[in-house]
Every structure is written in C-alpha cells, then in structure tokens.
Design a protein around this motif. Structure first.
Motif, PDB file in Angstrom:
ATOM      1  N   TYR A  68       0.932  -1.324  -0.080  1.00  0.00           N
ATOM      2  CA  TYR A  68      -0.002   0.039  -0.169  1.00  0.00           C
ATOM      3  C   TYR A  68       0.703   1.390   0.033  1.00  0.00           C
ATOM      4  N   ALA A  69       2.125   1.308   0.571  1.00  0.00           N
ATOM      5  CA  ALA A  69       2.941   2.431   0.722  1.00  0.00           C
ATOM      6  C   ALA A  69       3.514   2.525  -0.552  1.00  0.00           C
ATOM      7  N   ILE A  81       4.950   3.874  -3.791  1.00  0.00           N
ATOM      8  CA  ILE A  81       4.691   5.090  -4.775  1.00  0.00           C
ATOM      9  C   ILE A  81       4.718   4.708  -6.041  1.00  0.00           C
ATOM     10  N   SER A  82       4.935   3.434  -6.514  1.00  0.00           N
ATOM     11  CA  SER A  82       5.166   3.327  -7.875  1.00  0.00           C
ATOM     12  C   SER A  82       4.314   2.173  -8.423  1.00  0.00           C
ATOM     13  N   GLY A  83       3.599   1.461  -7.634  1.00  0.00           N
ATOM     14  CA  GLY A  83       2.731   0.579  -8.107  1.00  0.00           C
ATOM     15  C   GLY A  83       3.613  -0.724  -8.310  1.00  0.00           C
ATOM     16  N   CYS A 137      13.006   3.976  -4.043  1.00  0.00           N
ATOM     17  CA  CYS A 137      12.741   5.160  -3.070  1.00  0.00           C
ATOM     18  C   CYS A 137      12.493   4.666  -1.679  1.00  0.00           C
ATOM     19  N   THR A 151      10.314   3.453   0.296  1.00  0.00           N
ATOM     20  CA  THR A 151       9.298   3.822   1.089  1.00  0.00           C
ATOM     21  C   THR A 151       8.850   2.288   1.905  1.00  0.00           C
TER      22      THR A 151
END
Lengths: 168, 432
Positions: free
Chosen positions: A73-74, A76-78, A98, A100
């Motif tokens: 869920y976190a 950011i690029s799918g 990244c 995340t």
C-alpha cells in the motif's frame, strides 16, 4: 483454491548455521551454484536474515507476505503486488528505489540492491516446490506448510505438554 | 472504464445520475478508497471524479516524465499494486464545483449533477505560489504537481539551459535531479539555511548536502526570489532578495502545497485549514468523509491536528475511509507529519516523527561516520522513541517507525535503537 503454504519459523530450533541464507543466495543467482554465485555481479543477495539475540538466540527472518502488506500500500510506484498464491512480489522494472517499502516494513525484511538501485525480498522461490531456505535448513527451524497444518501441530504439541505437566 | 455502474434516469435540470459512492479526487486517497470499497461492497456503484485529464496515475513518478526515464503509460494506477478492484467508474476531466450536502448531490462543471449516498472528499492539494514573488505567471514558471505540468516542463527543457528551483524541499529536489539528468544547469534557491529543512535540521543534512554538491547542483541558501523576469519567449531570469540576478529559462516553485477546499465554500462541512475528519475519517455532515492531503487529521504521538501531503499517508487514510464508507467501522491511526524515505543523489535517507529538536528538552543520540548519519530522538524522559533520521544506512527503518507509532516502552531495546542494531528478532524472543 487450496490454502497456500507459508514459511514458518521455529526459533527454538535455529542453530544459526546460515544454511538458509546460502541456499537463498544460490537460488537467486544466475548460475544457481555457490561458486557461480560468489563471482556474479551484482552479487546475489539473501532474502532470509538470521539475527542474533543475546545471549544465544538466533532468529531467522523472512518476508511474511502480510495479509495487509504495508509495503504494497505504501509503494509510490505500483511495483508491489500480490500474486494468485498470496505471495507479495516486487516488480523490479517498476521499482524506483525510493525505499518507502523499507520505511514501512515492520519486520525489516526488505533489502536494498544498491548496484541496481532496487528493493528485493523473498519471492518464495517460484521455480521450486519448496523454498530453498526451507529445503536447506538441517534442523527444521524453517517449515513450509499451510496455516492450518502448522497451527494444528502447534496445538498438538501444546496439548502433549499440558498432559505431561498434569501427569507430573 | 465501466460506465454501466451508474444508474438513474435522465431528467431536465434535476440530477441525472446516482452513484452509491462518489469520490471527489482520483489520486492516492481517492483511488485507495475506491478499491477498498470494492473489497467490502462488490455491487454498490463507485464513481471517482477527477478533474485531471489523465486517468489516475502514481503522482510521485512524474519527475521521471521530465527526465525521460518513464512515459505516462508506465505510471497508470489501474491494475498495479493494490489497485486491482473492478467496476470502478473513473471520470476524468470532471471538476466538482460544489456539493449540496442536504440534497446529497454534487455539481460537475459542464456536466450537471450527480447524486450520491456517501461521498469522499479526496481533492488533494495544489502547489502554493507565494504572492510576494512577482511575475510567476510567465511562460516557463512551473510548480510540478500533475502529469500535465510534467509534460509542459519536459517541453520547456528543450529550449532551456539553466533552471532555477525556488525551494529546497523534496519535491523540488526530485524535479532538480530530473532536469540535471536532461543536461541542464540547475540552481536551487533555498530560503532556509539548508535543504530539506522540513525533514531535518541543517546539521543533520550535511551528508545529503555533500551528495547534492557532488552531483552538480548549485545551491544558494538563505535567500529567496523577489521576481521572475520574462519577455515574449517566457522566463529569462530570476531576481533574488540579495540583489543577485540569475539568467535562466525555467523556474520551478516548490514552496509547499495548499488543500483544495474551495468546492465546499458555503457548505456546512467543517473546514479548519483543511476538511476536518474525525477518528473514523468522517466529516461533520452526514455520509461525508475526507482523506488525503485535503483532510485534517491527527499526529499519533502528540495527538495534535495536522495535515500532510504524503502519498503513503493518503493511501492509508483513503483505505480507512473506504472501509468506513462501506460500513466497516474502522478507526484511523493518525499519521506522522514527517514520514519520508527516498534517495537523493545516491544518498538514501529516512526521516520520521519528531526530528526538529531545537526547542524542547528531548533525549537525542547522534552518530556520524563518513558515509552515514543517524539521529534518534526520545521523549524528554527517555522512555519512548519519538523520531528518527537515518542517512546512508536506512536498515530496518520500518521497525523504528513501528516503535514510534505504537508508543512502545523502550527500556529493554533502547541500546539497540541508539546503536541502530534493532531487529525483529528482539521482538520474537521477548526482549520487549
């Protein structure tokens, strides 16, 4: 659909021999051999970690493929999704490095492939019947079973212990 | 996508269509909510109204469009990661002008009304353009927020050789690197004494600053722009408050964001900076919810009301709102105001929780090597971890986040936290 199997950890059985990490590295190398693996660039990484807890505890840790996977869920690029077997997969083409996922994984089992700037994790060895780490574990500290099967055995063991205690 | 999921009959000037769930805004919070609703309600119609011309996409990826590393098709949300729900109607180019709370309808610009049973406000935020900087309407001034902006920016690169970035935050740094990769000379003008001042204190940022300098970014700190100079070709330069004038063909403004709340003007929905949401992501009006950048929520450590503009937070809150809208009552656990992980100029870093430590009497431990830096912040009594900055080595950052968020007593693991050797094995073997 039959219930998918998962990797379970029996901390009381781990000797810290690191057979699992070596097997993981070899399985995730191009050559699939130990000697090949150590000469590859980038050096293939283990996705299972054996942590030491003083005074003498050893804990193998590996991605839990969480039901509510925070990393998925976190992202950011799918790049992180769940496949039909319930395995949470990082798509390296989509990963932008990244980190995340590293920031939100409470188990600390997502690694960073620095040479390629990509996150990596346990993929449950898609080419194998039983994950390499589980096959390699000489003490049965890692087991590959369904939740029902594993929890059934835990219950059975607990019942036996209870009875033994009652009988003195 | 699936136009069949709206129903209702056509009227003259009355509302034409009805959707069980309407979601205003098609980015992180809105799409997370839509897909979450689908997990709990598989037949209620879900309509997402997005004012952007593009179908929902991963917004954090847009600098890659500027750099040329990715194209827009590779940023589409639908079908990626957790965004695999079906029968979600997404209307693009659909700008919501107003909401009639009593009548439960929204008015879409140029497209009449739409009725709802439950509505989510997830309109996000937009770049803040400081009014004290004059001339920002010139051609070549950007504030990178949408794919549309990124396309224009990528185009302007073709005729530019110097870009000036106003603001030293993460978004502007990302944009700066995209431009560097395109071969431009890039100057970052930062009012604060150091870059990333929202995410760390100046002395925490020295490794990042070093990496940025090495990467070829020019950085001017302690000054700001007064006006953008332009002619018929667009931007030709920027004037700074220290009297300096820099010739450039592009200006990129990264001075924070403001929530998009104007569409609720005159409604009864409670606004306090942003849209006020309760513990269950609901607004004060019936059947209204808010999530993402536009929502006012709370910080789990201090309990203070905050607004954030972070993808990860927006998704988390959007999912929670989706559950509540579908009738699964779920409390939102709040969000750190600071919760960032990324890599700039080959330097990975994570910053989370309380990291600005000048004012209070916190218990702080710092550790620096040539390639790594960390700062862990405990409450004044030293009993709880409340914040952390990791630069260079971000191993197990997620576990520290967990310790902060769950307000764990740290007595038994404090040494591992300070030494950055905490791992999940400590939890499994009963260290805590």
């Amino acid at each position: 659909m039959s219930q998918p199997k998962e990797i379970f950890i029996k901390t009381d059985r781990c000797l810290g021999c690191l057979s699992c990490t070596i097997a993981c590295v070899v399985e995730h190398s191009k050559s699939k051999t130990l000697f090949g693996a150590i000469s590859e660039t980038p050096v293939p990484k283990s996705r299972v970690y054996v942590q030491w807890v003083e005074p003498d505890g050893k804990v193998p840790l590996v991605c839990r493929h969480c039901e509510e996977a925070p990393c998925m869920y976190a992202c950011i690029s799918g790049a992180i999704s769940r496949d039909e077997n319930g395995v949470v997969i990082t798509d390296t083409d989509k990963c932008i490095g990244c980190w995340t996922c590293v920031m939100v994984c409470p188990y600390g089992v997502i690694g960073r492939q620095l040479e390629e700037h990509k996150a990596y994790r346990c993929d449950r060895c898609p080419d194998r019947e039983i994950p390499a780490c589980v096959s390699a574990c000489p003490t049965g500290a890692l087991v590959y079973e369904t939740v029902d099967s594993f929890s059934g055995k835990v219950r059975k063991h607990a019942s036996r212990e209870l009875l033994r205690a009652e009988r003195g | 996508m699936h136009p069949g999921s709206c129903c209702g009959r056509k009227g003259d000037n009355v509302t034409e269509e009805k959707s069980r769930y309407i979601i205003v805004g098609g980015s992180a919070a809105g799409m997370a909510a839509a897909h979450t609703i689908r997990l709990h309600d598989w037949k209620g119609s879900v309509t997402v109204l997005s004012e952007e011309p593009d179908t929902p996409y991963f917004r954090p990826l847009i600098p890659f469009l500027v750099s040329g590393k990715k194209c827009a098709e590779n940023m589409v949300m639908a079908g990626c990661g957790p965004y695999t729900g079906r029968d979600i109607t997404v209307r693009i180019g659909a700008r919501v002008e107003s909401v009639n709370i009593a009548g439960k309808t929204v008015s879409v610009q140029g497209n009449g009304g739409l009725a709802y049973e439950k509505i989510l406000f997830a309109t996000g935020s937009r770049p803040y353009i400081p009014p004290e900087i004059k001339g920002t309407d010139a051609n070549g001034v950007f504030a990178l927020r949408t794919l549309a902006h990124a396309r224009k920016m990528a185009q302007r690169v073709e005729t530019s050789d110097h870009a000036v970035m106003l603001g030293g935050g993460l978004l502007n740094l990302k944009a700066a690197f995209a431009l560097l990769e395109r071969g431009l000379k890039v100057t970052l003008v930062v009012y604060s004494p150091e870059v990333l001042s929202q995410l760390m204190e100046p002395e925490d940022a020295f490794l990042i600053r070093k990496a940025l300098d090495t990467a070829g970014l020019n950085i001017k700190t302690g000054c700001s722009a007064t006006h953008v100079i332009s002619d018929s070709t667009g931007v030709t330069g920027v004037a700074l408050d220290d009297g300096d004038e820099m010739p450039c063909q592009m200006v990129c403004i990264g001075k924070g964001v403001r929530p998009n709340i104007e569409f609720l003007d005159g409604s009864d929905v409670r606004i306090d900076g942003g849209i006020v949401a309760d513990r269950y992501t609901a607004c004060n009006a019936p059947d209204t919810f808010a999530a993402g950048d536009v929502a006012v929520t709370f910080e789990p450590v201090s309990g203070e009301r905050i607004m954030t503009a972070l993808w990860t937070n927006a998704v988390e809150m959007g999912r929670c709102a989706g559950r509540n809208m579908a009738g699964v009552k779920t409390a939102y656990s709040g969000t750190f105001g600071i919760l960032n992980a990324t890599q700039v100029a080959d330097e990975p870093f994570v910053s989370m929780g309380v990291v600005h430590t000048k004012s209070d009497d916190f218990e702080i431990y710092r550790h620096a090597t040539e390639t790594t830096y960390r700062k862990v912040v405990f409450n004044p009594g030293g009993t709880r971890l409340i914040g952390a900055v990791f630069i260079g080595d971000i191993t197990n950052a997620g576990m520290y986040r967990y310790v902060i968020r769950e307000k764990m007593p740290v007595m038994n693991i404090k040494r591992y936290i300070i030494d950055h050797t905490l791992h999940y094995g400590h939890f499994m073997t009963g260290k805590i």
